[in-house]
Design a protein around this motif. Structure first.
Motif, PDB file in Angstrom:
ATOM      1  N   LEU A   1     -35.566  -7.107   5.913  1.00  0.00           N
ATOM      2  CA  LEU A   1     -35.267  -8.264   6.756  1.00  0.00           C
ATOM      3  C   LEU A   1     -34.244  -7.889   7.823  1.00  0.00           C
ATOM      4  O   LEU A   1     -34.363  -8.283   8.980  1.00  0.00           O
ATOM      5  N   VAL A   2     -33.239  -7.121   7.404  1.00  0.00           N
ATOM      6  CA  VAL A   2     -32.232  -6.672   8.366  1.00  0.00           C
ATOM      7  C   VAL A   2     -32.906  -5.804   9.433  1.00  0.00           C
ATOM      8  O   VAL A   2     -32.671  -5.978  10.636  1.00  0.00           O
ATOM      9  N   ILE A   3     -33.781  -4.914   8.980  1.00  0.00           N
ATOM     10  CA  ILE A   3     -34.485  -4.035   9.926  1.00  0.00           C
ATOM     11  C   ILE A   3     -35.381  -4.868  10.845  1.00  0.00           C
ATOM     12  O   ILE A   3     -35.488  -4.606  12.034  1.00  0.00           O
TER      13      ILE A   3
ATOM     14  N   GLY B   1     -24.283  -8.254  14.771  1.00  0.00           N
ATOM     15  CA  GLY B   1     -23.519  -9.031  13.788  1.00  0.00           C
ATOM     16  C   GLY B   1     -23.822 -10.509  13.924  1.00  0.00           C
ATOM     17  O   GLY B   1     -24.160 -11.181  12.946  1.00  0.00           O
ATOM     18  N   PHE B   2     -23.761 -11.017  15.143  1.00  0.00           N
ATOM     19  CA  PHE B   2     -24.018 -12.433  15.372  1.00  0.00           C
ATOM     20  C   PHE B   2     -25.460 -12.794  15.043  1.00  0.00           C
ATOM     21  O   PHE B   2     -25.726 -13.752  14.325  1.00  0.00           O
ATOM     22  N   LEU B   3     -26.390 -11.989  15.544  1.00  0.00           N
ATOM     23  CA  LEU B   3     -27.809 -12.322  15.350  1.00  0.00           C
ATOM     24  C   LEU B   3     -28.180 -12.321  13.869  1.00  0.00           C
ATOM     25  O   LEU B   3     -28.851 -13.243  13.385  1.00  0.00           O
ATOM     26  N   LEU B   4     -27.729 -11.288  13.140  1.00  0.00           N
ATOM     27  CA  LEU B   4     -28.039 -11.211  11.712  1.00  0.00           C
ATOM     28  C   LEU B   4     -27.422 -12.388  10.971  1.00  0.00           C
ATOM     29  O   LEU B   4     -28.070 -13.041  10.149  1.00  0.00           O
ATOM     30  N   THR B   5     -26.158 -12.661  11.280  1.00  0.00           N
ATOM     31  CA  THR B   5     -25.466 -13.757  10.589  1.00  0.00           C
ATOM     32  C   THR B   5     -26.197 -15.070  10.829  1.00  0.00           C
ATOM     33  O   THR B   5     -26.485 -15.819   9.891  1.00  0.00           O
ATOM     34  N   VAL B   6     -26.494 -15.339  12.101  1.00  0.00           N
ATOM     35  CA  VAL B   6     -27.131 -16.616  12.431  1.00  0.00           C
ATOM     36  C   VAL B   6     -28.513 -16.715  11.796  1.00  0.00           C
ATOM     37  O   VAL B   6     -28.881 -17.747  11.239  1.00  0.00           O
ATOM     38  N   PHE B   7     -29.254 -15.612  11.847  1.00  0.00           N
ATOM     39  CA  PHE B   7     -30.611 -15.633  11.288  1.00  0.00           C
ATOM     40  C   PHE B   7     -30.594 -15.991   9.801  1.00  0.00           C
ATOM     41  O   PHE B   7     -31.266 -16.918   9.360  1.00  0.00           O
ATOM     42  N   PHE B   8     -29.801 -15.250   9.038  1.00  0.00           N
ATOM     43  CA  PHE B   8     -29.802 -15.498   7.598  1.00  0.00           C
ATOM     44  C   PHE B   8     -29.119 -16.814   7.249  1.00  0.00           C
ATOM     45  O   PHE B   8     -29.515 -17.489   6.300  1.00  0.00           O
ATOM     46  N   PHE B   9     -28.114 -17.180   8.042  1.00  0.00           N
ATOM     47  CA  PHE B   9     -27.424 -18.449   7.818  1.00  0.00           C
ATOM     48  C   PHE B   9     -28.404 -19.610   7.957  1.00  0.00           C
ATOM     49  O   PHE B   9     -28.533 -20.453   7.066  1.00  0.00           O
ATOM     50  N   ILE B  10     -29.142 -19.626   9.055  1.00  0.00           N
ATOM     51  CA  ILE B  10     -30.081 -20.725   9.292  1.00  0.00           C
ATOM     52  C   ILE B  10     -31.210 -20.699   8.262  1.00  0.00           C
ATOM     53  O   ILE B  10     -31.579 -21.728   7.690  1.00  0.00           O
ATOM     54  N   TRP B  11     -31.713 -19.517   7.997  1.00  0.00           N
ATOM     55  CA  TRP B  11     -32.852 -19.428   7.064  1.00  0.00           C
ATOM     56  C   TRP B  11     -32.455 -19.914   5.682  1.00  0.00           C
ATOM     57  O   TRP B  11     -33.174 -20.705   5.057  1.00  0.00           O
ATOM     58  N   LEU B  12     -31.315 -19.437   5.203  1.00  0.00           N
ATOM     59  CA  LEU B  12     -30.883 -19.841   3.860  1.00  0.00           C
ATOM     60  C   LEU B  12     -30.618 -21.340   3.807  1.00  0.00           C
ATOM     61  O   LEU B  12     -30.988 -22.015   2.834  1.00  0.00           O
ATOM     62  N   LEU B  13     -30.004 -21.876   4.861  1.00  0.00           N
ATOM     63  CA  LEU B  13     -29.736 -23.318   4.861  1.00  0.00           C
ATOM     64  C   LEU B  13     -31.042 -24.105   4.932  1.00  0.00           C
ATOM     65  O   LEU B  13     -31.185 -25.135   4.263  1.00  0.00           O
TER      66      LEU B  13
ATOM     67  N   MET C   1     -34.207 -15.375  17.902  1.00  0.00           N
ATOM     68  CA  MET C   1     -35.000 -14.748  18.972  1.00  0.00           C
ATOM     69  C   MET C   1     -34.518 -15.220  20.341  1.00  0.00           C
ATOM     70  O   MET C   1     -34.278 -14.418  21.239  1.00  0.00           O
ATOM     71  N   LEU C   2     -34.385 -16.558  20.488  1.00  0.00           N
ATOM     72  CA  LEU C   2     -33.987 -17.096  21.785  1.00  0.00           C
ATOM     73  C   LEU C   2     -32.545 -16.722  22.097  1.00  0.00           C
ATOM     74  O   LEU C   2     -32.204 -16.424  23.245  1.00  0.00           O
ATOM     75  N   SER C   3     -31.689 -16.707  21.078  1.00  0.00           N
ATOM     76  CA  SER C   3     -30.310 -16.270  21.304  1.00  0.00           C
ATOM     77  C   SER C   3     -30.316 -14.854  21.840  1.00  0.00           C
ATOM     78  O   SER C   3     -29.621 -14.537  22.814  1.00  0.00           O
ATOM     79  N   ALA C   4     -31.117 -14.011  21.196  1.00  0.00           N
ATOM     80  CA  ALA C   4     -31.194 -12.615  21.630  1.00  0.00           C
ATOM     81  C   ALA C   4     -31.740 -12.535  23.054  1.00  0.00           C
ATOM     82  O   ALA C   4     -31.272 -11.748  23.869  1.00  0.00           O
ATOM     83  N   LEU C   5     -32.721 -13.390  23.348  1.00  0.00           N
ATOM     84  CA  LEU C   5     -33.314 -13.402  24.686  1.00  0.00           C
ATOM     85  C   LEU C   5     -32.275 -13.787  25.735  1.00  0.00           C
ATOM     86  O   LEU C   5     -32.153 -13.133  26.781  1.00  0.00           O
ATOM     87  N   PHE C   6     -31.501 -14.834  25.457  1.00  0.00           N
ATOM     88  CA  PHE C   6     -30.489 -15.289  26.417  1.00  0.00           C
ATOM     89  C   PHE C   6     -29.431 -14.210  26.605  1.00  0.00           C
ATOM     90  O   PHE C   6     -28.999 -13.931  27.727  1.00  0.00           O
TER      91      PHE C   6
ATOM     92  N   PHE D   1     -38.472 -20.416   7.959  1.00  0.00           N
ATOM     93  CA  PHE D   1     -38.326 -19.063   8.495  1.00  0.00           C
ATOM     94  C   PHE D   1     -38.465 -19.081  10.017  1.00  0.00           C
ATOM     95  O   PHE D   1     -37.684 -18.482  10.742  1.00  0.00           O
ATOM     96  N   LEU D   2     -39.485 -19.813  10.460  1.00  0.00           N
ATOM     97  CA  LEU D   2     -39.820 -19.816  11.885  1.00  0.00           C
ATOM     98  C   LEU D   2     -38.654 -20.299  12.736  1.00  0.00           C
ATOM     99  O   LEU D   2     -38.347 -19.706  13.780  1.00  0.00           O
ATOM    100  N   GLN D   3     -37.979 -21.356  12.287  1.00  0.00           N
ATOM    101  CA  GLN D   3     -36.883 -21.895  13.087  1.00  0.00           C
ATOM    102  C   GLN D   3     -35.712 -20.932  13.123  1.00  0.00           C
ATOM    103  O   GLN D   3     -35.060 -20.769  14.152  1.00  0.00           O
ATOM    104  N   ALA D   4     -35.453 -20.292  11.981  1.00  0.00           N
ATOM    105  CA  ALA D   4     -34.390 -19.280  11.969  1.00  0.00           C
ATOM    106  C   ALA D   4     -34.754 -18.162  12.924  1.00  0.00           C
ATOM    107  O   ALA D   4     -33.923 -17.684  13.708  1.00  0.00           O
ATOM    108  N   PHE D   5     -36.027 -17.766  12.878  1.00  0.00           N
ATOM    109  CA  PHE D   5     -36.512 -16.692  13.751  1.00  0.00           C
ATOM    110  C   PHE D   5     -36.391 -17.089  15.216  1.00  0.00           C
ATOM    111  O   PHE D   5     -35.890 -16.338  16.046  1.00  0.00           O
TER     112      PHE D   5
END
Lengths: 371, 166
Positions: free
Chosen positions: A190-192, A213-225, A355-360, A347-351
């Motif tokens: 998942l990290v990869i 760091g930010f992207l990984l944190t946000v991704f797993f944070f949102i997904w887990l929540l 994704m959009l954060s990374a894009l911006f 999963f999709l919303q976390a993604f």
């Protein structure tokens, strides 16, 4: 209940440190669990069987709450769960247990001030707990600044601890060998995935590392929540506007602060267009920087909220049905179907958020060499 | 929208921001950095291993090509040597043959010369013997012819007849 939950997670994690922390959690939870026997009957006997009551119940679920209620008994009006600390700033710090509110049924008296819980918000009232309304039926009572450790805050803390344990464990497992063991084998791909499919394609190979760091944190944070929101714990964190606003603001500030000269130039003085267009484009571009995170926060909020509403409404079909024997299987099937979709959406919303954060971020840091 | 703003809880926002900041910091330090570093190291290691394997393969191929080349060279050399030897052999044979031929020719010529000279000698001897024999015969014949006086006179007369006076 908490004991069970604790032991379940225990088996999954199988780590000594986890055992200790969860033991503390379990102890705290079970000792406070014994409260919550508000047995006074509500105005409508606590039964949920009409459409308006179901609407109210769903709305109540979608909101944050000052105590962690696991379930309520409509007949007796009792709630099973545990109270959480209420922290108010009202000419001085006021800290007390939410059990004082008795789920909004009584007025809490603290240091000579009276507070009442009304629709999930704390209002300052008189000793009788009178709430005054304006013509739009909004409460006009004073609202003290509410920094309570609410259900959502507890859930966020829980997810944070989980993430620290999970990824701290993964990090530690690399000290033993190049390949992770156990649960790390699930986490590593998942990290990869976040690195190779989200960060690098959008930000670029040279610059992505700083934002990982930010992207990984946000991704797993949102997904887990999101996933926790699907459990019967009944939490709705990512469907809360304050949470999504906060997440989107993080993306916004990271984007603006890491933006390079070209990015600002494109906003304030767009190259390659006539001067008049430059002036027209400037406010549009400035607004554009705000609409991007705004779309982020609304998208996450709306998707998760909608999912919760749909699932709860489908379950509620059972209670409003004329013929319960026909409606129950239909409702269950539909609920299972939507739940599976929601699992994907979680999963999709976390993604999408990541994704959009990374894009911006990528748009803000990329080199415009091609101009 | 009004409801959304109404639902916005500043307390929750505050806690979320605080927790997220702390979580970001902690995870960055204790999780993401070591995880990403290890991943990078591992991938780097795999990449290097693959590259060196490729290198080794190339070297192996080079070595094989070298071997092949040397082998080919050796074979070519052997072939050359064989060919040379064959040539040499043929040359020797041819030389020997031509030598033998000339020798034989010489011998034959000598033999012929000898034969010719022997023949001449034999003929000469034969001639002389024939001459002696004919003289003896002639002597005997003459003796017989001239054993009477008449005949001797007759002969003298005929011979005198043949002789004409100049």
């Amino acid at each position: 209940m908490h004991g069970n939950l604790g032991t379940e997670i225990l088996y999954v994690m199988q780590k000594r440190t986890v055992v200790k922390i969860l033991l503390i959690f379990t102890l705290v939870f079970t000792t406070t669990n014994l409260f919550a026997k508000a047995s006074e009957k509500g105005e409508n006997d606590g039964k949920v069987d009409t459409k308006s009551e179901i609407d109210a119940y769903i709305e109540h679920h979608l909101q944050d709450s000052h105590d962690f209620t696991l379930w309520s008994d409509g007949e007796t009006g009792s709630h099973v769960g545990f109270p959480l600390p209420v922290i108010l700033w009202d000419n001085g710090l006021k800290v007390f247990s939410s059990s004082k509110f008795h789920h909004g049924e009584t007025v809490a008296e603290v240091d000579g001030n009276f507070y009442k819980l009304y629709h999930g918000k704390i209002y300052k009232t008189d000793a009788e707990g009178t709430i005054n309304y304006d013509e739009d039926y909004h409460a006009t009572n004073a609202k003290p600044l509410d920094f309570s450790i609410t259900k959502n805050v507890v859930t966020i803390l829980l997810v944070s601890v989980l993430m620290l344990l999970m990824f701290g464990g993964l990090a530690k497992s690399y000290k033993k060998g190049a390949l992770p063991t156990g649960f790390g084998r699930v986490l590593e791909p998942l990290v990869i995935y976040v690195r190779d499919e989200i960060a690098i394609p959008n930000i670029g190979k040279e610059k992505h590392r700083k934002f990982m760091g930010f992207l990984l944190t946000v991704f797993f944070f949102i997904w887990l929540l999101n996933l926790l929101g699907m459990t019967p714990l009944g939490v709705n964190v990512t469907g809360n506007i304050a949470i999504t606003v906060c997440l989107a603001l993080f993306t916004y500030f990271i984007t603006q602060f890491s933006a390079n000269k070209e990015y600002w130039k494109h906003i304030f003085w767009m190259p390659g267009v006539p001067v008049i267009m430059k002036i027209v484009l400037m406010p549009i571009e400035i607004l554009g920087t705000l609409t991007k995170p705004f779309a982020l926060l609304i998208r996450l909020f709306a998707n998760i909220t909608a999912g919760h509403v749909v699932i709860m409404s489908l379950i509620a079909l059972i209670f409003t049905a004329q013929n319960i024997y026909v409606m129950t299987p239909v409702s269950l099937l539909l609920t299972i179907f939507i739940s599976v979709i929601e699992l994907l959406v979680a999963f999709l919303q976390a993604f999408i958020f990541t994704m959009l954060s990374a894009l911006f971020i990528g748009l803000a840091v990329q080199d415009h060499d091609h101009h | 929208m009004d409801k959304l703003i109404n639902d916005f809880s500043f307390g929750l926002f505050f806690w979320q921001a605080l927790i997220l900041l702390v979580l970001l910091f902690l995870l960055r330090k204790y999780a993401w950095k070591p995880i990403l570093d290890s991943l990078n190291n591992r991938e780097e290691g795999i990449k290097n291993a693959l590259e060196s394997a490729e290198e080794a393969k190339k070297e192996m191929q080079n070595l094989q090509a070298d071997n092949e080349r040397i082998f080919n060279e050796a074979r070519a050399e052997r072939d050359g040597m064989l060919k040379e030897a064959k040539q040499l052999k043929e040359n020797i044979i041819a030389d020997a043959k031509s030598d033998a031929q000339t020798e034989a020719d010489k011998i034959v010529a000598q033999a012929q010369a000898t034969i010719v000279s022997e023949k001449k000698a034999a003929i000469a001897e034969l001639k002389s013997q024939v001459a002696e024999l004919s003289i003896e015969i002639a002597e005997k014949v003459v003796r017989k012819e001239l054993d009477s006086k008449d005949k001797q006179l007759e002969l003298v007369e005929s011979m005198l007849g043949d002789v004409t006076l100049k």
